[in-house]
Design an enzyme around this catalytic site. Structure first.
Site, PDB file in Angstrom:
ATOM      1  N   CYS A 211       0.566  -1.734   0.687  1.00  0.00           N
ATOM      2  CA  CYS A 211       0.031   0.121  -0.251  1.00  0.00           C
ATOM      3  C   CYS A 211       0.583   1.266  -0.115  1.00  0.00           C
ATOM      4  O   CYS A 211       1.391   1.359  -0.977  1.00  0.00           O
ATOM      5  CB  CYS A 211      -1.557  -0.033   1.373  1.00  0.00           C
ATOM      6  SG  CYS A 211      -2.348   1.098   1.128  1.00  0.00           S
TER       7      CYS A 211
ATOM      8  N   HIS B  66      -4.293  -4.979  -0.549  1.00  0.00           N
ATOM      9  CA  HIS B  66      -3.239  -5.625   0.963  1.00  0.00           C
ATOM     10  C   HIS B  66      -3.285  -7.101   1.127  1.00  0.00           C
ATOM     11  O   HIS B  66      -4.550  -7.404   1.318  1.00  0.00           O
ATOM     12  CB  HIS B  66      -4.367  -4.811   2.671  1.00  0.00           C
ATOM     13  CG  HIS B  66      -4.002  -3.313   2.608  1.00  0.00           C
ATOM     14  ND1 HIS B  66      -3.041  -2.949   3.529  1.00  0.00           N
ATOM     15  CD2 HIS B  66      -4.134  -2.603   2.066  1.00  0.00           C
ATOM     16  CE1 HIS B  66      -3.103  -1.753   3.328  1.00  0.00           C
ATOM     17  NE2 HIS B  66      -3.773  -1.228   2.835  1.00  0.00           N
TER      18      HIS B  66
ATOM     19  N   GLU C  77      -2.189  -8.662   3.146  1.00  0.00           N
ATOM     20  CA  GLU C  77      -2.876  -9.485   4.940  1.00  0.00           C
ATOM     21  C   GLU C  77      -4.125  -9.441   4.910  1.00  0.00           C
ATOM     22  O   GLU C  77      -4.466  -9.547   6.147  1.00  0.00           O
ATOM     23  CB  GLU C  77      -2.025  -8.635   5.614  1.00  0.00           C
ATOM     24  CG  GLU C  77      -2.241  -6.882   5.775  1.00  0.00           C
ATOM     25  CD  GLU C  77      -1.793  -5.858   5.235  1.00  0.00           C
ATOM     26  OE1 GLU C  77      -0.735  -6.837   4.148  1.00  0.00           O
ATOM     27  OE2 GLU C  77      -1.730  -4.947   5.170  1.00  0.00           O
TER      28      GLU C  77
END
Lengths: 216, 266
Positions: free
Chosen positions: A85, A186, A188
């Site tokens: 990001c 992202h 994650e």
């Protein structure tokens, strides 16, 4: 069996979502170290630069922690690196978000998403892969990832782009050069597909570990 | 293309999911951590915890719930309920929430929106809005209500659309629009309200309150112009799975994220 686990560092510069990146890596069996110690960065086998927030604040925080030069150095060496990001945007030279220069590791600039669409671009969107890459192994082109951002990086060298995403504009959502990879989305927060990217990145570290380290 | 999000919402009181959640397997249906993981596997695009604890102790438990959930949830988690200060938000974000939702506190102190956005980025700050249709208004208008945990809540005199616009100016990155008229009826979202808010603001709008079947989800997106749909009962009571909801929407041309196969199942 490896005697010493390759050390992976998640760069702590006061930005958000450090823990979620670390937890994703832990889920995959790694033991990431979340640190702002410049020496730890230079010793690391792999580095993740996460990021949520604004580019100016982030660059100020990196400078204050004396992390700018170590980041440039480890990328020059070819240490496996993953930017996420804002951690992708910071790799470019300049940003429309703030007059302060970014890291300047990749040629290009960071632009604001065009008007007329809802900003931030928030949610799951597809990434069209432009070429194969070890970090995207077993990830089909068109897979969906989670995005939250108002700006995007635009590489001056089109060959850096690894993937693109459509949101009013077709923007570069992943870049790669050598052992450096960075995504606007992202991983994650992108469920199993996102975790696979980190899994592939960790595999890259293991492969790299077999190579001698010139600086030791 | 940006997918429309499907978001199950769990009401949590002192660490337990309230509103009965019917489950098909033996797992603890009252444990928010288990349920969040379940919805993640089912393909939810995001999970919302709404803390209805009345006590400070209950809210402390909530932070622990969020921390334990974040250990194993790799999709976005939003948390709302009882957050009154920037410090409250910080603790929740540190515990592992990706977004915090504020409602009554934002009405009482609008500056809280900007303070939160400055500290954490506007993408972290969600404005939740409970609204009631103003009786007899034409064109329809809606009033924002606070303290809605008790009965009809308290009137604020704020027009819902104007409040949404102001909240975005102040720094809100997303608006959750809840219709108290529709909430719990399972008769569908208030589409006029959704459309009015969605057209007025430049940030994503999440529909809340009233979903009873999959057509309601579709209407909120197609007619209400919502970017995401939040629902509780229809998922908790297993009327529909998340996958069924996505299939229904996809057949009608709505872009949705396909439910991924967990990496262990390759």
């Amino acid at each position: 069996m490896r005697a010493v686990e390759p050390e992976i560092v998640v760069v702590d510069y006061g930005a958000g979502n450090l823990r979620s990146v670390a937890k994703a890596l832990e889920r995959l069996g790694a033991s990431p170290r979340v640190t702002s110690d410049p020496r730890a960065l230079l010793r690391a086998r792999g580095v993740v630069l996460p990021g949520v927030g604004s580019s100016g604040t982030a660059m100020a925080a990196l400078e204050e922690r004396r992390l700018v030069e170590p980041l440039r150095e480890l990328m020059a060496r070819g240490t496996p690196f993953f930017g996420v990001c804002l951690g992708m945007q910071l790799l470019f030279q300049t940003s429309e978000e703030d007059p302060r220069p970014c890291l300047g590791i990749l040629p290009g600039r960071v632009r604001r998403l065009p008007g007329g669409l809802k900003v931030p671009h928030m949610g799951w969107n597809q990434v069209a892969l432009l070429r194969p890459h070890p970090v995207f192994q077993d990830v089909p082109s068109g897979s969906e990832f989670y995005f939250v951002h108002s700006y995007y990086g635009e590489p001056a060298d089109a060959s850096l782009a690894l993937g693109t995403t459509d949101y009013g504009v077709t923007f570069c959502s992943a870049v790669a050069r050598g052992n450096l990879v960075a995504t606007q989305f992202h991983p994650e927060k992108s469920g199993p597909t996102g975790l696979r990217l980190y899994e592939n990145f960790l595999r890259l570290l293991v492969l790299e570990e077999a190579r001698p380290l010139p600086w030791r | 293309m940006l997918a429309k999000r499907i978001i199950p919402c769990l009401d949590v009181d002192a660490g337990r999911v309230v509103k009965g959640v019917r489950f098909l397997d033996h797992r603890d249906a009252g444990d928010p951590v288990e349920l969040a993981a379940f919805y993640d596997r089912e393909g939810a695009d995001e999970v919302v915890f709404y803390d209805i604890s009345a006590s400070a102790q209950g809210r402390g438990i909530m932070r622990d719930v969020v921390a334990r959930t974040a250990e194993q949830l790799f999709i976005p988690l939003a948390v709302g309920g009882g957050l009154r200060t920037v410090q409250d938000m910080r603790l929740m974000l540190k515990a592992g929430a990706d977004k915090v939702s504020i409602n009554t506190a934002a009405v009482q102190n609008p500056d809280l929106i900007g303070q939160g956005a400055a500290a954490f980025g506007r993408q972290c700050i969600v404005l939740g809005m409970d609204t009631l249709r103003v009786p007899g208004s034409s064109p329809p208008r809606w009033e924002v209500r606070t303290h809605t945990g008790r009965g009809g809540g308290r009137p604020t005199g704020l027009d819902a659309v104007e409040w949404a616009v102001r909240a975005v100016e102040l720094g809100a990155g997303e608006i959750v629009v809840n219709s108290m008229d529709a909430d719990g009826t399972q008769q569908g979202y208030d589409l006029d309200l959704l459309r009015a808010v969605s057209r007025a603001v430049s940030v994503p709008v999440v529909a809340s309150g009233g979903a009873g079947d999959l057509e309601h989800l579709y209407q909120a997106i197609a007619l209400g112009e919502a970017d995401a749909v939040l629902a509780a009962s229809i998922f908790h009571f297993r009327l529909y799975s998340i996958a069924q909801a996505k299939e229904y929407l996809a057949q009608r041309g709505v872009p949705v994220r396909r439910v991924p196969v967990p990496s262990g199942d390759r």
